[in-house]
Design a protein around this motif. Structure first.
Motif, short mmCIF file in Angstrom:
data_model
loop_
_atom_site.label_atom_id
_atom_site.label_comp_id
_atom_site.label_asym_id
_atom_site.label_seq_id
_atom_site.Cartn_x
_atom_site.Cartn_y
_atom_site.Cartn_z
N ARG A 49 9.70 18.08 -75.33
CA ARG A 49 8.67 19.06 -75.09
C ARG A 49 8.69 20.01 -73.51
NH1 ARG A 49 3.05 17.14 -77.60
NH2 ARG A 49 2.22 19.79 -78.02
N PHE A 50 8.40 21.28 -73.90
CA PHE A 50 8.81 21.75 -72.64
C PHE A 50 8.89 21.59 -70.86
CE2 PHE A 50 8.11 25.45 -69.53
CZ PHE A 50 9.19 25.66 -69.63
N ASN A 51 6.73 21.19 -71.10
CA ASN A 51 6.44 20.11 -70.33
C ASN A 51 7.14 19.42 -69.59
OD1 ASN A 51 4.64 22.20 -68.80
ND2 ASN A 51 3.18 21.97 -70.58
N GLU A 52 7.75 18.41 -70.46
CA GLU A 52 8.07 16.87 -69.78
C GLU A 52 9.46 17.31 -69.88
OE1 GLU A 52 7.69 13.63 -73.64
OE2 GLU A 52 8.98 15.71 -73.94
N LEU A 53 10.68 18.17 -70.15
CA LEU A 53 11.19 19.10 -68.66
C LEU A 53 11.10 19.45 -67.90
CD1 LEU A 53 13.17 20.73 -72.74
CD2 LEU A 53 13.77 18.78 -71.25
N ARG A 54 10.42 19.87 -67.48
CA ARG A 54 9.40 20.93 -66.47
C ARG A 54 9.81 19.51 -66.23
NH1 ARG A 54 4.66 25.69 -65.12
NH2 ARG A 54 5.86 25.01 -63.23
N ARG A 55 8.57 18.83 -65.82
CA ARG A 55 7.83 17.86 -65.11
C ARG A 55 9.52 16.37 -64.47
NH1 ARG A 55 3.80 17.31 -68.27
NH2 ARG A 55 4.56 16.10 -69.42
N ALA A 56 10.97 16.51 -65.73
CA ALA A 56 11.76 16.28 -65.41
C ALA A 56 13.06 16.48 -64.32
CB ALA A 56 12.78 15.77 -66.66
N PRO A 58 13.41 18.21 -61.29
CA PRO A 58 13.23 18.47 -60.25
C PRO A 58 13.50 20.35 -59.64
CG PRO A 58 14.02 16.61 -59.71
CD PRO A 58 14.82 17.02 -61.48
N GLY A 59 12.37 20.74 -59.31
CA GLY A 59 12.41 22.26 -58.53
C GLY A 59 12.79 23.28 -59.90
N ILE A 60 12.76 23.18 -60.99
CA ILE A 60 13.18 23.96 -61.97
C ILE A 60 11.59 24.76 -62.05
CG2 ILE A 60 12.40 22.38 -64.30
CD1 ILE A 60 15.13 24.67 -65.24
N SER A 61 11.59 26.28 -62.15
CA SER A 61 10.28 26.74 -62.72
C SER A 61 10.03 26.92 -63.67
CB SER A 61 9.89 28.07 -61.86
OG SER A 61 11.23 29.10 -62.19
N GLN A 62 9.10 27.31 -64.32
CA GLN A 62 8.79 27.54 -65.68
C GLN A 62 9.41 28.68 -66.18
OE1 GLN A 62 4.59 27.81 -66.71
NE2 GLN A 62 4.82 29.03 -68.53
N ALA A 67 14.55 30.08 -69.48
CA ALA A 67 15.45 30.84 -69.57
C ALA A 67 17.03 30.50 -69.65
CB ALA A 67 16.02 31.89 -68.34
N THR A 68 16.88 28.85 -69.36
CA THR A 68 18.01 27.65 -69.48
C THR A 68 17.36 27.73 -71.05
OG1 THR A 68 17.91 27.13 -67.30
CG2 THR A 68 18.91 25.73 -69.00
N LEU A 69 16.52 27.17 -71.66
CA LEU A 69 16.45 26.80 -72.91
C LEU A 69 17.18 27.73 -73.71
CD1 LEU A 69 12.98 24.29 -72.90
CD2 LEU A 69 15.15 24.23 -73.00
N ARG A 70 16.53 29.29 -73.79
CA ARG A 70 16.85 30.16 -74.73
C ARG A 70 18.53 30.54 -74.63
NH1 ARG A 70 12.24 34.34 -72.55
NH2 ARG A 70 10.35 33.57 -73.96
N LEU A 71 19.10 30.67 -73.13
CA LEU A 71 20.70 30.67 -73.73
C LEU A 71 21.32 29.02 -74.23
CD1 LEU A 71 21.31 31.74 -69.57
CD2 LEU A 71 21.40 33.09 -72.25
N LEU A 72 20.74 28.36 -73.81
CA LEU A 72 21.03 26.72 -74.76
C LEU A 72 20.78 27.14 -76.24
CD1 LEU A 72 19.51 24.06 -72.30
CD2 LEU A 72 22.50 25.06 -72.86
N GLU A 73 19.68 27.66 -76.71
CA GLU A 73 19.52 28.17 -77.91
C GLU A 73 20.86 28.41 -78.59
OE1 GLU A 73 16.01 28.76 -81.21
OE2 GLU A 73 15.71 29.10 -78.41
N ARG A 74 21.01 29.67 -77.54
CA ARG A 74 22.18 30.77 -78.14
C ARG A 74 23.42 30.56 -78.35
NH1 ARG A 74 24.73 35.22 -74.93
NH2 ARG A 74 25.27 36.63 -75.94
#
Length: 150
Positions: A49-56, A58-62, A67-74
């Motif tokens: 889930r999004f918040n699991e990734l955010r916690r995992a 370090p240092g990445i902003s929401q 943006a990173t997840l959208r590009l990976l999906e694209r």
């Protein structure tokens, strides 16, 4: 000065090579950015889930994670699945193509771990040959090499 032009067949080969180089550079720039490999690595453990990734990561902003997840999906490297629950649940997961990237990344990580000491030693030797202002990035103009003693 005279420069021989390549024959038309050679010209098309050079053009195709240049196009392939641009394509490769585009992909390497994409996966080699600051956050992509960290996110791909985390997704390697399975759907997140999004918040699991955010916690995992370090240092990445929401904003950057979004943006990173959208590009990976694209790029076809990850999927986004939305579940009709209350509250809504969204999972991200690597695609089979994303898993092939992860396999290559692990090879690069293994190489980095294996050669970390070699690289640190090379950096130390390189830096030792430079004056302090060059090492600190304070020099103006071309970067001079320190004179070898002896």
């Amino acid at each position: 000065m005279h420069v021989d032009r390549p024959a038309s067949g050679a010209s098309s080969v050079l053009k195709a090579r240049d196009e392939m180089t641009c394509q490769v550079r585009d992909i390497l720039n994409r996966v080699g950015d600051k956050w992509t490999l960290s996110v791909v690595n985390e997704l390697g453990a399975g759907p997140r889930r999004f918040n699991e990734l955010r916690r995992a990561v370090p240092g990445i902003s929401q904003r950057m994670l979004t943006a990173t997840l959208r590009l990976l999906e694209r790029d076809g490297l990850a999927t986004r699945s939305v579940y009709a629950e209350v509250p809504p649940r969204v999972d991200y997961e690597l695609t089979p193509l994303g898993r092939t990237l992860l396999e290559r990344v692990w090879g690069l990580v293994d190489w980095a771990v294996e050669h970390h000491d070699d690289i640190e030693g090379a950096r130390g030797r390189y830096d030792a040959r430079r004056p302090p202002e060059v090492r600190l990035g304070l020099a103006q103009g071309p970067l001079p090499l320190a004179q070898d003693p002896g």
